[in-house]
Design a protein around this motif. Structure first.
Motif, PDB file in Angstrom:
ATOM      1  N   VAL A   1       0.838  -1.196   0.000  1.00 21.40           N
ATOM      2  CA  VAL A   1       0.000   0.000   0.000  1.00 21.40           C
ATOM      3  C   VAL A   1       0.875   1.249   0.000  1.00 21.40           C
ATOM      4  N   GLU A   2       1.908   1.244   0.807  1.00 24.81           N
ATOM      5  CA  GLU A   2       2.804   2.385   0.918  1.00 24.81           C
ATOM      6  C   GLU A   2       3.467   2.702  -0.417  1.00 24.81           C
ATOM      7  N   GLU A   3       3.956   1.673  -1.112  1.00 21.73           N
ATOM      8  CA  GLU A   3       4.607   1.871  -2.410  1.00 21.73           C
ATOM      9  C   GLU A   3       3.632   2.412  -3.445  1.00 21.73           C
TER      10      GLU A   3
ATOM     11  N   ASP B   1      11.485  14.487  -2.767  1.00 26.96           N
ATOM     12  CA  ASP B   1      12.546  13.760  -2.067  1.00 26.96           C
ATOM     13  C   ASP B   1      11.928  12.799  -1.044  1.00 26.96           C
ATOM     14  N   LYS B   2      12.769  11.913  -0.505  1.00 23.88           N
ATOM     15  CA  LYS B   2      12.279  10.839   0.358  1.00 23.88           C
ATOM     16  C   LYS B   2      11.561  11.379   1.587  1.00 23.88           C
ATOM     17  N   LYS B   3      12.086  12.419   2.181  1.00 25.85           N
ATOM     18  CA  LYS B   3      11.469  12.981   3.380  1.00 25.85           C
ATOM     19  C   LYS B   3      10.067  13.505   3.075  1.00 25.85           C
ATOM     20  N   GLN B   4       9.929  14.211   1.950  1.00 28.41           N
ATOM     21  CA  GLN B   4       8.611  14.722   1.552  1.00 28.41           C
ATOM     22  C   GLN B   4       7.648  13.574   1.265  1.00 28.41           C
ATOM     23  N   ILE B   5       8.171  12.549   0.569  1.00 27.11           N
ATOM     24  CA  ILE B   5       7.315  11.407   0.218  1.00 27.11           C
ATOM     25  C   ILE B   5       6.824  10.697   1.477  1.00 27.11           C
ATOM     26  N   ASP B   6       7.716  10.435   2.423  1.00 31.56           N
ATOM     27  CA  ASP B   6       7.323   9.748   3.660  1.00 31.56           C
ATOM     28  C   ASP B   6       6.247  10.537   4.398  1.00 31.56           C
ATOM     29  N   LYS B   7       6.428  11.847   4.432  1.00 31.52           N
ATOM     30  CA  LYS B   7       5.456  12.696   5.126  1.00 31.52           C
ATOM     31  C   LYS B   7       4.096  12.661   4.443  1.00 31.52           C
ATOM     32  N   LYS B   8       4.086  12.796   3.099  1.00 27.45           N
ATOM     33  CA  LYS B   8       2.830  12.810   2.360  1.00 27.45           C
ATOM     34  C   LYS B   8       2.126  11.456   2.421  1.00 27.45           C
ATOM     35  N   VAL B   9       2.899  10.373   2.292  1.00 27.35           N
ATOM     36  CA  VAL B   9       2.311   9.033   2.328  1.00 27.35           C
ATOM     37  C   VAL B   9       1.654   8.777   3.682  1.00 27.35           C
ATOM     38  N   THR B  10       2.368   9.088   4.750  1.00 26.67           N
ATOM     39  CA  THR B  10       1.814   8.877   6.091  1.00 26.67           C
ATOM     40  C   THR B  10       0.555   9.714   6.304  1.00 26.67           C
TER      41      THR B  10
END
Length: 574
Positions: A397-399, A411-420
């Motif tokens: 689901v996360e991917e 970037d990874k930090k933005q993606i992690d924040k938006k996904v969560t």
């Protein structure tokens, strides 16, 4: 009455399953009846049908207990090919059943496989085409037929085998209202005129109340209730406990009864509801008028999405869109309706830049969609397809939610924040590491919505989001659309299920033959019943009852739902 099929203490476990999908079911099906099977998704309806032609357990395996007989034949002792001479089956999607290059070849296919004599096959084809009202289509390719015609062809192919029992599993769930009525009326004619026994599974409460003779209510693999349609559909509390939608007529009079009015028998069909309303309006008190609240998102605003003189002509010469001009504004919740072939999907494909205009323009804000890249467009407009599985291709689901974000360069930090954040908003945070296809269909739709939401688009389009869903699943998806709307998103929904939308939509665009026939607030649009019917759309029963009430009292009651209709009446003691 003679019994054509019987289940005796039937229980069934699919392979590798610890829980039975059918639990100790005993049921008789009588020769010549129209038996309806109702129940929420997962109730066991399809599995029950598949026991009647031997596919369960012969094809699926698993653990089977009890006995099923059809026309005196034990389904465990006779192969499916032999039982096919007694039981015909038609399923939800006619596309999966139609494999030949012409209508007559489609009908002949199963007969040829059963080694029916050629002269007999030739004799049967015109007979079954006449029975399903498809005369003159013998040489057409099945793909040239409308949705309703395709389903009637599937019925004809089953009917050519001359079955004594015809099983139909959600045969109208993917059809527009005219296709639905075509199938129900055709099936009823086969039942009455040819004596074919019908077993039909359907969520179409209004049609099942009208056409079936007896209903079976299934829940979690068990028979909860059986009776005439007026007996089952008048038990509103029972239906709602099992996540079923009652016909709107029944819900209206149930609500009136709760308000203290003297309703001795709750009607379940439109005709009986009209008769009851006529009597009730003579003796009950009504509000002098109904206050209408209007919402406008257009004041001092530029359109968020616009089409100007949009025309599209396909390569075969079909003019799918003709001079479409419309504006959609920030914060609107728009409903686009029309029969199959009206141009709805073609219009939306232009919004998504999947098709280029033959003439005219489509703009998001002030930008022509022709100059927008795929990533630019994804940041402005999101699309939720009818089948969410067609949009899922990642392993977790996360991917899935992160996929588009990666493509547009976050970037990874933005993606992690938006996904969560988006998984939390969609109630999927605990499932972030699960495989998307392991989740229920409603949750799979939420995954797609989460992936779209992560891109922060202004507009989200839902294309037939309730097709194939039961009432609970439909409302769950529409509640998500409401949640998004309350977040300030502009929502566009395409659907045939008009009865579901008054709690959500504000504006309705009615399309027909590639043109916009009406663009109006929902109360106005839904009460243009002649226009709706001219485009083969069926107004909700509550709207039709409200129009009758307006005529009876010579006062406008632009009501949309059973609740609104009931609230116009009051008892002296209420």
């Amino acid at each position: 009455m003679n019994i054509i099929a019987s289940l005796d203490k039937v229980s069934y476990f699919y392979p590798n399953s610890q829980n039975p999908v059918l639990k100790n079911i005993s049921l008789d099906v009588y020769q010549g009846e129209f038996l309806g099977i109702i129940g929420a998704t997962g109730a066991g309806k399809t599995t029950l049908c598949l026991t009647l032609n031997g596919i369960v357990p012969q094809f699926y395996g698993g653990r089977f207990f009890g006995y099923v007989t059809v026309a005196g034949l034990d389904t465990l002792k006779h192969p499916v090919s032999h039982l096919a001479g007694y039981v015909g089956a038609v399923f939800e999607d006619p596309e999966t059943q139609l494999i030949s290059t012409s209508v007559e070849n489609e009908i002949a296919f199963a007969l040829e496989n059963l080694c029916v004599d050629r002269d007999e096959i030739i004799a049967r084809i015109p007979h079954v085409l006449q029975a399903v009202r498809l005369e003159g289509t013998e040489n057409k390719h099945p793909q040239e037929l409308s949705g309703g015609q395709k389903q009637r062809l599937a019925i004809a192919a089953a009917l050519a085998l001359q079955p004594r029992l015809l099983i139909l599993d959600e045969p109208t769930s993917q059809l527009d209202p005219i296709g639905t009525m075509e199938v129900f009326s055709t099936v009823k004619e086969l039942n009455k005129e040819l004596g074919v026994t019908i077993v039909m599974v359907s969520h179409a409460a209004e049609e099942m109340a009208e056409f079936s003779e007896r209903l079976i209510l299934l829940s979690e693999g068990e028979v909860i209730a059986t009776g005439k349609p007026h007996e089952i559909y008048s038990e509103i509390d029972l239906l709602e406990r099992h996540d079923l939608r009652p016909p709107q007529v029944a819900k209206t009079f149930y609500n009136l009864k709760k308000r203290g009015l003297n309703i001795s028998n709750i009607p379940v069909t439109l005709e009986s509801g009209r008769n009851e309303l006529k009597q009730l309006s003579n003796i009950a008190n009504l509000l002098p008028k109904f206050e209408v609240k209007t919402v406008s998102h257009r004041e001092n605003k530029s359109p968020l999405l616009s089409a100007n003189h949009l025309t599209h002509i396909y390569e075969d010469g079909t003019e799918a869109l003709q001079e479409i001009s419309l504006n959609i504004y920030q914060g609107e919740y728009c409903l686009i309706i029309g029969q199959n072939g009206a141009g709805k999907s073609t219009l939306v494909k232009h919004f998504l830049n999947l098709l280029q205009p033959s003439q005219g323009t489509v703009k998001i804000g002030q930008k022509d969609t022709k100059v927008l890249s795929v990533s630019d467009l994804a940041k402005s407009i999101g699309y939720v397809a009818q089948n969410p599985d067609n949009q899922i291709f990642s392993m977790t689901v996360e991917e899935e939610v992160a996929f588009a974000l990666n493509n547009v360069g976050y970037d990874k930090k933005q993606i992690d924040k938006k996904v969560t954040q988006t998984l939390e908003e969609m109630g999927l945070l605990e499932q972030r590491n699960d495989h998307p296809l392991s989740l229920p269909k409603g949750d799979r739709a939420r995954i797609i919505i989460a992936a779209i939401l992560a891109m922060e688009p202004d507009i989200i389009i839902f294309d037939e989001p309730t097709t194939g869903q039961d009432y609970k699943g439909s409302r769950a998806i529409l509640e998500v659309s409401r949640q998004l709307h309350e977040m300030g998103k502009t929502i566009i929904v395409i659907t045939h299920h008009l009865y579901l939308m008054p709690d959500y939509a504000e504006r309705v665009i009615i399309m027909g033959k590639g043109t916009v026939l009406l663009d109006a607030p929902i109360r106005e649009a839904y009460h243009k019943t002649n226009l709706l019917e001219s485009t083969y759309l069926t107004p909700p029963q509550a709207v039709l009852l409200a129009q009758q009430l307006s005529q009876l009292k010579n006062e406008a009651y632009p009501l949309l739902t059973p609740n609104e209709l009931a609230e116009c009446f009051y008892h002296d003691e209420v």
